[in-house]
Write an enzyme that holds these catalytic residues in place. Structure first.
Site, PDB file in Angstrom:
ATOM      1  N   THR A  55       0.823  -1.204   0.000  1.00  0.00           N
ATOM      2  CA  THR A  55       0.000   0.000   0.000  1.00  0.00           C
ATOM      3  C   THR A  55       0.859   1.256   0.000  1.00  0.00           C
ATOM      4  OG1 THR A  55      -1.533   1.266   1.395  1.00  0.00           O
ATOM      5  CG2 THR A  55      -0.086  -0.262   2.529  1.00  0.00           C
ATOM      6  N   ASP A  56       0.291   2.338  -0.506  1.00  0.00           N
ATOM      7  CA  ASP A  56       0.988   3.631  -0.440  1.00  0.00           C
ATOM      8  C   ASP A  56       1.094   4.159   0.994  1.00  0.00           C
ATOM      9  OD1 ASP A  56      -1.690   4.330  -0.053  1.00  0.00           O
ATOM     10  OD2 ASP A  56      -1.779   5.757  -1.727  1.00  0.00           O
ATOM     11  N   GLU A  57       0.315   3.566   1.921  1.00  0.00           N
ATOM     12  CA  GLU A  57       0.326   4.082   3.291  1.00  0.00           C
ATOM     13  C   GLU A  57       1.661   3.869   3.995  1.00  0.00           C
ATOM     14  OE1 GLU A  57      -3.026   3.188   5.738  1.00  0.00           O
ATOM     15  OE2 GLU A  57      -4.407   3.236   4.050  1.00  0.00           O
ATOM     16  N   TYR A 112      -1.798  -0.655  11.231  1.00  0.00           N
ATOM     17  CA  TYR A 112      -1.937  -1.310   9.918  1.00  0.00           C
ATOM     18  C   TYR A 112      -0.756  -0.978   9.005  1.00  0.00           C
ATOM     19  CZ  TYR A 112      -3.210  -1.742   5.008  1.00  0.00           C
ATOM     20  OH  TYR A 112      -3.171  -2.009   3.661  1.00  0.00           O
TER      21      TYR A 112
HETATM   22  P1  NAD Z   1      -9.617  -7.394   2.592  1.00  0.00           P
HETATM   23  O1  NAD Z   1      -9.610  -7.151   4.046  1.00  0.00           O
HETATM   24  O2  NAD Z   1     -10.850  -7.125   1.793  1.00  0.00           O
HETATM   25  O3  NAD Z   1      -9.214  -8.934   2.290  1.00  0.00           O
HETATM   26  C1  NAD Z   1      -8.203  -9.584   2.988  1.00  0.00           C
HETATM   27  C2  NAD Z   1      -8.362 -11.100   2.765  1.00  0.00           C
HETATM   28  O4  NAD Z   1      -7.274 -11.772   3.414  1.00  0.00           O
HETATM   29  C3  NAD Z   1      -9.653 -11.672   3.351  1.00  0.00           C
HETATM   30  O5  NAD Z   1     -10.273 -12.546   2.430  1.00  0.00           O
HETATM   31  C4  NAD Z   1      -9.175 -12.430   4.584  1.00  0.00           C
HETATM   32  O6  NAD Z   1     -10.009 -13.554   4.914  1.00  0.00           O
HETATM   33  C5  NAD Z   1      -7.788 -12.863   4.149  1.00  0.00           C
HETATM   34  N1  NAD Z   1      -6.892 -13.124   5.286  1.00  0.00           N
HETATM   35  C6  NAD Z   1      -6.688 -12.332   6.372  1.00  0.00           C
HETATM   36  N2  NAD Z   1      -5.794 -12.900   7.204  1.00  0.00           N
HETATM   37  C7  NAD Z   1      -5.414 -14.073   6.621  1.00  0.00           C
HETATM   38  C8  NAD Z   1      -4.514 -15.112   6.994  1.00  0.00           C
HETATM   39  N3  NAD Z   1      -3.814 -15.049   8.144  1.00  0.00           N
HETATM   40  N4  NAD Z   1      -4.357 -16.173   6.160  1.00  0.00           N
HETATM   41  C9  NAD Z   1      -5.072 -16.241   5.002  1.00  0.00           C
HETATM   42  N5  NAD Z   1      -5.954 -15.298   4.609  1.00  0.00           N
HETATM   43  C10 NAD Z   1      -6.123 -14.229   5.413  1.00  0.00           C
HETATM   44  O7  NAD Z   1      -8.378  -6.571   2.018  1.00  0.00           O
HETATM   45  P2  NAD Z   1      -8.190  -5.801   0.628  1.00  0.00           P
HETATM   46  O8  NAD Z   1      -8.685  -4.426   0.760  1.00  0.00           O
HETATM   47  O9  NAD Z   1      -8.667  -6.654  -0.463  1.00  0.00           O
HETATM   48  O10 NAD Z   1      -6.598  -5.727   0.583  1.00  0.00           O
HETATM   49  C11 NAD Z   1      -5.840  -6.784  -0.012  1.00  0.00           C
HETATM   50  C12 NAD Z   1      -4.371  -6.414  -0.011  1.00  0.00           C
HETATM   51  O11 NAD Z   1      -4.184  -5.217  -0.750  1.00  0.00           O
HETATM   52  C13 NAD Z   1      -3.787  -6.161   1.371  1.00  0.00           C
HETATM   53  O12 NAD Z   1      -2.475  -6.686   1.404  1.00  0.00           O
HETATM   54  C14 NAD Z   1      -3.755  -4.649   1.477  1.00  0.00           C
HETATM   55  O13 NAD Z   1      -2.737  -4.215   2.330  1.00  0.00           O
HETATM   56  C15 NAD Z   1      -3.484  -4.265   0.044  1.00  0.00           C
HETATM   57  N6  NAD Z   1      -3.934  -2.940  -0.386  1.00  0.00           N
HETATM   58  C16 NAD Z   1      -5.234  -2.561  -0.193  1.00  0.00           C
HETATM   59  C17 NAD Z   1      -5.669  -1.316  -0.671  1.00  0.00           C
HETATM   60  C18 NAD Z   1      -7.108  -0.883  -0.521  1.00  0.00           C
HETATM   61  O14 NAD Z   1      -7.444   0.222  -0.939  1.00  0.00           O
HETATM   62  N7  NAD Z   1      -8.011  -1.695   0.012  1.00  0.00           N
HETATM   63  C19 NAD Z   1      -4.778  -0.466  -1.304  1.00  0.00           C
HETATM   64  C20 NAD Z   1      -3.443  -0.879  -1.470  1.00  0.00           C
HETATM   65  C21 NAD Z   1      -3.049  -2.129  -1.009  1.00  0.00           C
HETATM   66  O1  TDX Z   2     -16.878   6.109   7.473  1.00  0.00           O
HETATM   67  C1  TDX Z   2     -15.812   6.577   7.098  1.00  0.00           C
HETATM   68  N1  TDX Z   2     -15.683   7.927   6.948  1.00  0.00           N
HETATM   69  C2  TDX Z   2     -14.544   8.515   6.512  1.00  0.00           C
HETATM   70  O2  TDX Z   2     -14.495   9.756   6.392  1.00  0.00           O
HETATM   71  C3  TDX Z   2     -14.666   5.744   6.770  1.00  0.00           C
HETATM   72  C4  TDX Z   2     -14.758   4.250   6.919  1.00  0.00           C
HETATM   73  C5  TDX Z   2     -13.517   6.355   6.323  1.00  0.00           C
HETATM   74  N2  TDX Z   2     -13.445   7.706   6.199  1.00  0.00           N
HETATM   75  C6  TDX Z   2     -12.230   8.323   5.659  1.00  0.00           C
HETATM   76  C7  TDX Z   2     -10.915   7.861   6.230  1.00  0.00           C
HETATM   77  C8  TDX Z   2      -9.966   8.010   5.042  1.00  0.00           C
HETATM   78  O3  TDX Z   2      -9.538   9.350   4.927  1.00  0.00           O
HETATM   79  O4  TDX Z   2     -12.190   7.946   4.276  1.00  0.00           O
HETATM   80  C9  TDX Z   2     -10.853   7.692   3.840  1.00  0.00           C
HETATM   81  C10 TDX Z   2     -10.746   6.263   3.362  1.00  0.00           C
HETATM   82  O5  TDX Z   2     -10.898   5.412   4.485  1.00  0.00           O
HETATM   83  P1  TDX Z   2     -10.735   3.811   4.403  1.00  0.00           P
HETATM   84  O6  TDX Z   2     -11.686   3.265   3.400  1.00  0.00           O
HETATM   85  O7  TDX Z   2     -10.765   3.278   5.778  1.00  0.00           O
HETATM   86  O8  TDX Z   2      -9.294   3.672   3.720  1.00  0.00           O
HETATM   87  P2  TDX Z   2      -7.814   4.131   4.171  1.00  0.00           P
HETATM   88  O9  TDX Z   2      -7.679   4.278   5.631  1.00  0.00           O
HETATM   89  O10 TDX Z   2      -7.426   5.278   3.289  1.00  0.00           O
HETATM   90  O11 TDX Z   2      -7.002   2.799   3.744  1.00  0.00           O
HETATM   91  C11 TDX Z   2      -7.322   2.128   2.498  1.00  0.00           C
HETATM   92  O12 TDX Z   2      -6.389   2.440   1.496  1.00  0.00           O
HETATM   93  C12 TDX Z   2      -5.087   1.935   1.635  1.00  0.00           C
HETATM   94  C13 TDX Z   2      -7.383   0.610   2.688  1.00  0.00           C
HETATM   95  O13 TDX Z   2      -8.334   0.284   3.691  1.00  0.00           O
HETATM   96  C14 TDX Z   2      -6.027   0.061   3.022  1.00  0.00           C
HETATM   97  O14 TDX Z   2      -6.083  -1.367   3.117  1.00  0.00           O
HETATM   98  C15 TDX Z   2      -5.077   0.446   1.935  1.00  0.00           C
HETATM   99  O15 TDX Z   2      -3.779   0.066   2.278  1.00  0.00           O
END
Ligand code: NAD
Ligand code: TDX
Length: 335
Positions: free
Chosen positions: A124-126, A151
């Site tokens: 992630t970019d975080e 996280y």
């Molecule tokens: P998510 O929470 O929707 O899915 C995570 C999945 O991993 C789930 O299906 C969960 O059951 C599985 N999991 C958790 N712990 C596990 C374990 N110990 N063994 C096997 N499976 C396990 O997450 P997401 O938003 O789809 O994110 C997926 C990946 O992408 C993560 O590595 C996250 O850091 C990265 N990522 C997410 C975002 C975003 O915007 N959501 C952005 C950049 C990177």
């Molecule tokens: O109810 C809400 N209201 C609100 O204002 C929620 C759930 C979030 N927010 C804000 C927080 C953040 O500024 O919205 C933005 C996005 O929030 P999230 O969806 O929780 O994402 P963020 O914390 O930015 O992280 C996401 O992007 C990077 C993913 O969850 C991570 O897994 C990924 O690494």
């Protein structure tokens, strides 16, 4: 045509992993195995309808060394999505983030080392921390790590483990750090699905703080095409940033959702801010675009958001089972 491979996708029952599995089945000839623990975030309904001759599901933990070892023996490549992914949860209870993101990734790296298997790590970019709202800078592959939350610190730790296993043990790995994803199958705890499903249920969207924080949005399909490009053409040991020039502040996103669902743009609530809330993320994906020739298909956030709103409107059966429990958790935190 490249040969059909056996690809193991960890976390493939989650949001981005399931989108990647659908992408692989639709766009390639590869066979796919998902390894997923099915935590609260994993959902088998996101993997329904995949062809049995090309898709296998294995329920299990990435920190289970024996299981991981037997699966690596049968695959050509691993794409590692599994993680605890929600910042708000990591502030409540950090422990599962260490177990999965750090120890789980370590377990996979040890197996990758033993099997000499191609390994792509999703991050992630975080990990780069945050930028000021008025700073013209964006993150690049050279930006120093500076994570803010439990996280993002565990994701940063996992990236550093991958780099060390490449350098010390010759593991054949690449890393990608992507910006905020949106699209189908995203859990209703996350910002965009939470607000869409609130409005669909007649509840008001909840903006943290003043809604001024900026995220750089990319459609999950564009993340998938970037990951496949890196898997096929990326240089071993390299990191690639993935982003689609989608910077938006949270208030603008909520207003677009309200407009898209026929509600007045001020029909939202401001709620307690997230502790340590990162101000702004922004990705410069020049390296991926120039070196590997990748471009996103969704150049327009508005079009991707409209598709996503329509998907949640049409798939209440997918999200309704999680909605009440998710909102109860938020209510308990005043959010
Ligand atoms: P998510 O929470 O929707 O899915 C995570 C999945 O991993 C789930 O299906 C969960 O059951 C599985 N999991 C958790 N712990 C596990 C374990 N110990 N063994 C096997 N499976 C396990 O997450 P997401 O938003 O789809 O994110 C997926 C990946 O992408 C993560 O590595 C996250 O850091 C990265 N990522 C997410 C975002 C975003 O915007 N959501 C952005 C950049 C990177
Ligand atoms: O109810 C809400 N209201 C609100 O204002 C929620 C759930 C979030 N927010 C804000 C927080 C953040 O500024 O919205 C933005 C996005 O929030 P999230 O969806 O929780 O994402 P963020 O914390 O930015 O992280 C996401 O992007 C990077 C993913 O969850 C991570 O897994 C990924 O690494």
């Amino acid at each position: 045509e490249p040969a059909a491979l056996n690809i193991l996708v960890t976390g493939g029952a989650g949001f981005i992993g399931s989108n990647f599995v659908h992408y692989l089945i639709d766009e390639t000839e590869h066979r796919v195995t998902v390894l997923d623990k099915l935590t609260y975030a994993g959902n088998l309904a996101s993997l329904e309808g995949l062809p049995a001759e090309r898709f296998t599901f294995v329920k299990g933990d990435i920190a289970d060394a024996e299981l991981v070892d037997s699966l690596f023996a049968e695959h050509d490549a691993v794409v590692h999505y599994a993680a605890e992914s929600h910042n708000d949860n990591s502030l409540d209870e950090p422990r599962p983030f260490l177990d999965t993101n750090i120890v789980g990734t370590y377990t996979l790296l040890e197996a990758a080392r033993r099997h000499g298997i191609r390994f792509h790590h999703i991050s992630t970019d975080e990990v780069y921390g945050d930028l000021e709202l008025d700073d013209p800078a964006r993150f690049t592959e050279q930006t120093p790590y500076n994570p803010s939350s439990p996280y993002s610190s565990t994701k940063a730790g996992s990236d550093l483990l991958v780099r060390a296993w490449v350098r010390s043990f010759g593991v054949q790995a690449t890393i990608s750090n992507c910006s905020n994803n949106y699209g189908p199958y995203q859990h209703v705890e996350k910002f965009i699905p939470r607000q869409i499903t609130n409005v669909l249920r007649g509840q008001r969207p909840k903006l943290y703080g003043r809604g001024e924080n900026v995220r750089d949005w990319i459609h999950a399909d564009d993340h998938s095409s970037a990951v496949l490009t890196i898997l096929e053409h990326g240089r071993i040991g390299e990191t690639y940033l993935i982003g689609a020039d989608g910077e938006q502040n949270n208030r603008d996103v909520v207003e677009a959702i309200l407009t898209g669902l026929g509600q007045p743009t001020d029909a939202y609530d401001l709620v307690a801010d997230r502790p340590g809330h990162d101000l702004r993320y922004a990705i410069d994906s020049t390296k991926l675009r120039t070196e590997l020739g990748w471009t996103p298909r969704y150049a327009d956030f508005a079009a991707g958001l409209a598709d996503t709103i329509a998907w949640y409107r049409d798939h209440e059966d997918w999200w309704a089972p999680q909605k009440d429990a998710t909102e109860a958790r938020y209510r308990a935190q005043g959010q």
